[in-house]
Design a protein around this motif. Sequence first.
Motif, PDB file in Angstrom:
ATOM      1  N   GLY A   1      40.468  38.701  32.929  1.00  0.00           N
ATOM      2  CA  GLY A   1      39.418  38.112  32.110  1.00  0.00           C
ATOM      3  C   GLY A   1      39.659  36.670  31.740  1.00  0.00           C
ATOM      4  N   SER A   2      40.817  36.106  32.105  1.00  0.00           N
ATOM      5  CA  SER A   2      41.113  34.711  31.727  1.00  0.00           C
ATOM      6  C   SER A   2      41.529  33.863  32.923  1.00  0.00           C
ATOM      7  N   LEU A   3      41.239  34.345  34.124  1.00  0.00           N
ATOM      8  CA  LEU A   3      41.678  33.632  35.320  1.00  0.00           C
ATOM      9  C   LEU A   3      40.831  32.382  35.584  1.00  0.00           C
ATOM     10  N   VAL A   4      39.603  32.370  35.077  1.00  0.00           N
ATOM     11  CA  VAL A   4      38.719  31.211  35.240  1.00  0.00           C
ATOM     12  C   VAL A   4      38.884  30.299  34.032  1.00  0.00           C
ATOM     13  N   PRO A   5      39.064  29.000  34.240  1.00  0.00           N
ATOM     14  CA  PRO A   5      39.267  28.083  33.108  1.00  0.00           C
ATOM     15  C   PRO A   5      38.133  28.165  32.089  1.00  0.00           C
ATOM     16  N   HIS A   6      38.521  28.056  30.823  1.00  0.00           N
ATOM     17  CA  HIS A   6      37.588  28.016  29.695  1.00  0.00           C
ATOM     18  C   HIS A   6      36.842  29.339  29.490  1.00  0.00           C
ATOM     19  N   VAL A   7      37.302  30.423  30.101  1.00  0.00           N
ATOM     20  CA  VAL A   7      36.696  31.741  29.909  1.00  0.00           C
ATOM     21  C   VAL A   7      37.794  32.697  29.472  1.00  0.00           C
ATOM     22  N   SER A   8      37.516  33.475  28.438  1.00  0.00           N
ATOM     23  CA  SER A   8      38.473  34.480  27.976  1.00  0.00           C
ATOM     24  C   SER A   8      37.694  35.735  27.613  1.00  0.00           C
ATOM     25  N   ALA A   9      37.557  36.639  28.568  1.00  0.00           N
ATOM     26  CA  ALA A   9      36.761  37.852  28.384  1.00  0.00           C
ATOM     27  C   ALA A   9      37.665  39.037  28.097  1.00  0.00           C
ATOM     28  N   THR A  10      37.299  39.821  27.109  1.00  0.00           N
ATOM     29  CA  THR A  10      38.054  41.039  26.780  1.00  0.00           C
ATOM     30  C   THR A  10      37.154  42.271  26.800  1.00  0.00           C
ATOM     31  N   ARG A  11      35.837  42.066  26.815  1.00  0.00           N
ATOM     32  CA  ARG A  11      34.916  43.199  26.834  1.00  0.00           C
ATOM     33  C   ARG A  11      34.967  43.892  28.196  1.00  0.00           C
ATOM     34  N   THR A  12      34.777  45.201  28.190  1.00  0.00           N
ATOM     35  CA  THR A  12      34.731  45.957  29.438  1.00  0.00           C
ATOM     36  C   THR A  12      33.353  46.576  29.619  1.00  0.00           C
ATOM     37  N   ASP A  13      32.929  46.717  30.849  1.00  0.00           N
ATOM     38  CA  ASP A  13      31.675  47.389  31.178  1.00  0.00           C
ATOM     39  C   ASP A  13      31.917  48.885  31.340  1.00  0.00           C
ATOM     40  N   PRO A  14      30.879  49.698  31.149  1.00  0.00           N
ATOM     41  CA  PRO A  14      30.984  51.085  31.593  1.00  0.00           C
ATOM     42  C   PRO A  14      31.354  51.130  33.066  1.00  0.00           C
ATOM     43  N   ALA A  15      32.053  52.182  33.464  1.00  0.00           N
ATOM     44  CA  ALA A  15      32.611  52.231  34.820  1.00  0.00           C
ATOM     45  C   ALA A  15      31.548  52.030  35.891  1.00  0.00           C
ATOM     46  N   ALA A  16      30.386  52.645  35.739  1.00  0.00           N
ATOM     47  CA  ALA A  16      29.345  52.526  36.764  1.00  0.00           C
ATOM     48  C   ALA A  16      28.855  51.085  36.878  1.00  0.00           C
ATOM     49  N   THR A  17      28.741  50.397  35.751  1.00  0.00           N
ATOM     50  CA  THR A  17      28.313  48.999  35.766  1.00  0.00           C
ATOM     51  C   THR A  17      29.386  48.114  36.393  1.00  0.00           C
ATOM     52  N   ALA A  18      30.654  48.390  36.066  1.00  0.00           N
ATOM     53  CA  ALA A  18      31.750  47.608  36.640  1.00  0.00           C
ATOM     54  C   ALA A  18      31.790  47.749  38.154  1.00  0.00           C
ATOM     55  N   VAL A  19      31.428  48.922  38.675  1.00  0.00           N
ATOM     56  CA  VAL A  19      31.403  49.119  40.126  1.00  0.00           C
ATOM     57  C   VAL A  19      30.337  48.238  40.761  1.00  0.00           C
ATOM     58  N   VAL A  20      29.164  48.130  40.125  1.00  0.00           N
ATOM     59  CA  VAL A  20      28.104  47.270  40.659  1.00  0.00           C
ATOM     60  C   VAL A  20      28.568  45.814  40.657  1.00  0.00           C
ATOM     61  N   LYS A  21      29.096  45.357  39.535  1.00  0.00           N
ATOM     62  CA  LYS A  21      29.532  43.961  39.437  1.00  0.00           C
ATOM     63  C   LYS A  21      30.702  43.664  40.366  1.00  0.00           C
ATOM     64  N   GLY A  22      31.514  44.658  40.641  1.00  0.00           N
ATOM     65  CA  GLY A  22      32.682  44.440  41.479  1.00  0.00           C
ATOM     66  C   GLY A  22      32.417  44.539  42.960  1.00  0.00           C
ATOM     67  N   SER A  23      31.221  44.988  43.346  1.00  0.00           N
ATOM     68  CA  SER A  23      30.897  45.170  44.759  1.00  0.00           C
ATOM     69  C   SER A  23      30.689  43.833  45.457  1.00  0.00           C
ATOM     70  N   LEU A  24      31.064  43.754  46.737  1.00  0.00           N
ATOM     71  CA  LEU A  24      30.837  42.544  47.522  1.00  0.00           C
ATOM     72  C   LEU A  24      29.352  42.243  47.697  1.00  0.00           C
ATOM     73  N   ARG A  25      28.501  43.244  47.478  1.00  0.00           N
ATOM     74  CA  ARG A  25      27.057  43.001  47.580  1.00  0.00           C
ATOM     75  C   ARG A  25      26.597  41.995  46.531  1.00  0.00           C
TER      76      ARG A  25
END
Length: 710
Positions: free
Chosen positions: A264-288
């Motif tokens: 969550g902090s690998l991109v400069p000036h961004v510090s994310a700690t919130r998590t998505d529900p698993a199904a949503t994280a799968v959509v966001k994590g897909s190469l599509r």
Amino acid sequence: MTDATTLDQEIAVEQRHVDRVYARLAQMRSDAVRAERDGYRLAGVGNVGALVERDAMVFHAARRRHLLDAEHEGLVFGRLDLRGGTVLHVGRLGIRGERAEPLLIDWRAPAAAAFYRATPARPQGVVRRRTISSRGERVTGVSDDLLDPGSAPAGMRVVGDGALLATLARAKGRGMRDIVATIQQEQDQAIRSPASGVTVVSGGPGTGKTAVALHRAAYLLYADRSRFAGGGILVVGPTAVFVEYIAAVLPALGEESATLRSLGSLVPHVSATRTDPAATAVVKGSLRMRRVLERAVRDAVPDGPTELRLLYRGQLLRLREAELNGIRARALPRGARRNEVRRAGIDGLFDALWAQARQLVAAARLPSQAEFEDELSDRDDFRDFIKAWWPRLLPRHVLAWLARPERLRRYAQGILEPAEVRLLGESLRDLAEQGPTIADVALLDELAELLGRPPQPKRRQQDPFRLAGGVREVTTFADRERAARAAARERPTDYREYAHVVVDEAQDVSPMQWRMIGRRGRLASWTVVGDPAQTAWTGDPAELAQARDRALGRRPRQEFQLTTNYRNPAEIFELAAEVIRTVAPDAALPTAVRSTGVPPRREQVDAAALPAAVRRAAAALLAEVEGTVGVIAAVARSDEVAGWLAAELADPRLQVVSSLQAKGMEYDGVVLVAGAEIRAESAAGVRTLYVALSRATQRLVTIDPAPVVG
């Protein structure tokens, strides 16, 4: 059983050597301070050579003093008695006496490898291996392994009952401890594996994967400092909680140059700690998602102008929406970066307007095309149009476009399923108010890649010695040389040329996150650690393998499997193993090597009594163990549980974490709240529950609400 007098005598033997080491350390520190002070005095000589010499002398002396000033709890932790009578002591630093005799061998040095690798079957010239325990500068215990009895001289004494198991039973603090004194053979092989290529370390809970990864980073910095300190080592962990937990390990090993980042902090000036529900994280994590984002960056700006109208020399020049879209499309061919081709878009406007002007304005009144463009460039209305029609975009701007339902449907058409579009839209609606989730950070990085950076005018290098009002500070040549070297060493904010990348809990890294990490490791060798049985990723496995392989490239790979669980007592790991075997009956689980005789406590209470039961259990564990206590709950429940324990959290030994934040963590005692909720929170819920059940080193309590009857 070792005779108490013999043990005391052997402790006294080691204490004498430890005293000598610390005395030499104090002398070395004093010498470093003196060298630093003498370096500054060289400035008085008055010639350029002396100033350069001063600069180098001060720099190296200060660096040495910093190293010697660091805390080194257990500076001396090992001893090797070799065939022929040679004795070597092993520790956190390499220290030589005044006559250059080795008082202490650095644990990373080749000469120390036998301390970790020698076995009775292959003693490697080691007769007796001794582990030395200490507190501060005082030796508190010794424990021996006699590896080659046939070569032991008469009178050699062997004491202790196993340093490793004794160390494992010790209380933990809030941060992770290093394992440098107790590294085992299979761990050492991974730590000292060749620096090039990709080192893959797999193993179940408690096998020391994270510790191996961090010790490998320290070993690489020692073995080839110019390469790895110069290029840098990046350590990537799953969460901010995890990164905080491991932060003390590398400094304790004498290394502070590695960069630690969470996903969550690998991109400069961004510090994310919130998590998505698993199904949503799968959509966001897909190469599509890359294809969805590609469509977004090529689209018109929301609420931007759809028409350009300019009155020029009595004639109306007009570009309608379709014409503007065509100009944008021609200026932005596939693969082009929007921010980098902005000039092409402006040139397209000039060409279209010039073509109209030639038709509408009398030839006698028409200037050259260059003069025409200069005239338009000076007009406020034209400049305002450009800013609104083709603004310089940041990744967060474009990601926010996806929060608009009509745009998201258009971008995702034919790429995502309707249910996936709905999940994505629901998540992004909170973006403006709550900031990005951890999964969003990879999308922001992808957008940064797609947008590119707008051309920046060259900035004059500011004089670091210029004070306010234009006054220049009086400086020496050496001052300026030092400033120039510091500027050369300074890395850009978004540094992408690391020499080595360590990825921990790799089984949970999504395809889009692999792309994000891969951009920072194009020139790097890699260490990748994880456990397939613990994975929370439920998306397409082929897509995941494709993204991981692309990030790691075609570098040669070497794989290591850790098979021994040093963290959990057998009684606790047995319960965790029962859970994971329900979904992975053939999983290669590690073997727990110790037993406490204390089985997990399992409680069921009415739902209304759950808060009080959790408070009671946390208080009881804080009284039972000397170290830390973790309370683990499902993601949706963790904030509520933290509220129940608001008063108890004043004790720094207590921590409340979600089931996802528990990844990679360990505690002396664990209270697991409502395990059924963890099991049900995603398709990988059983694996997540397995992780949560395997965090405890001494005590485990599970508390579940009783089922409702009726």
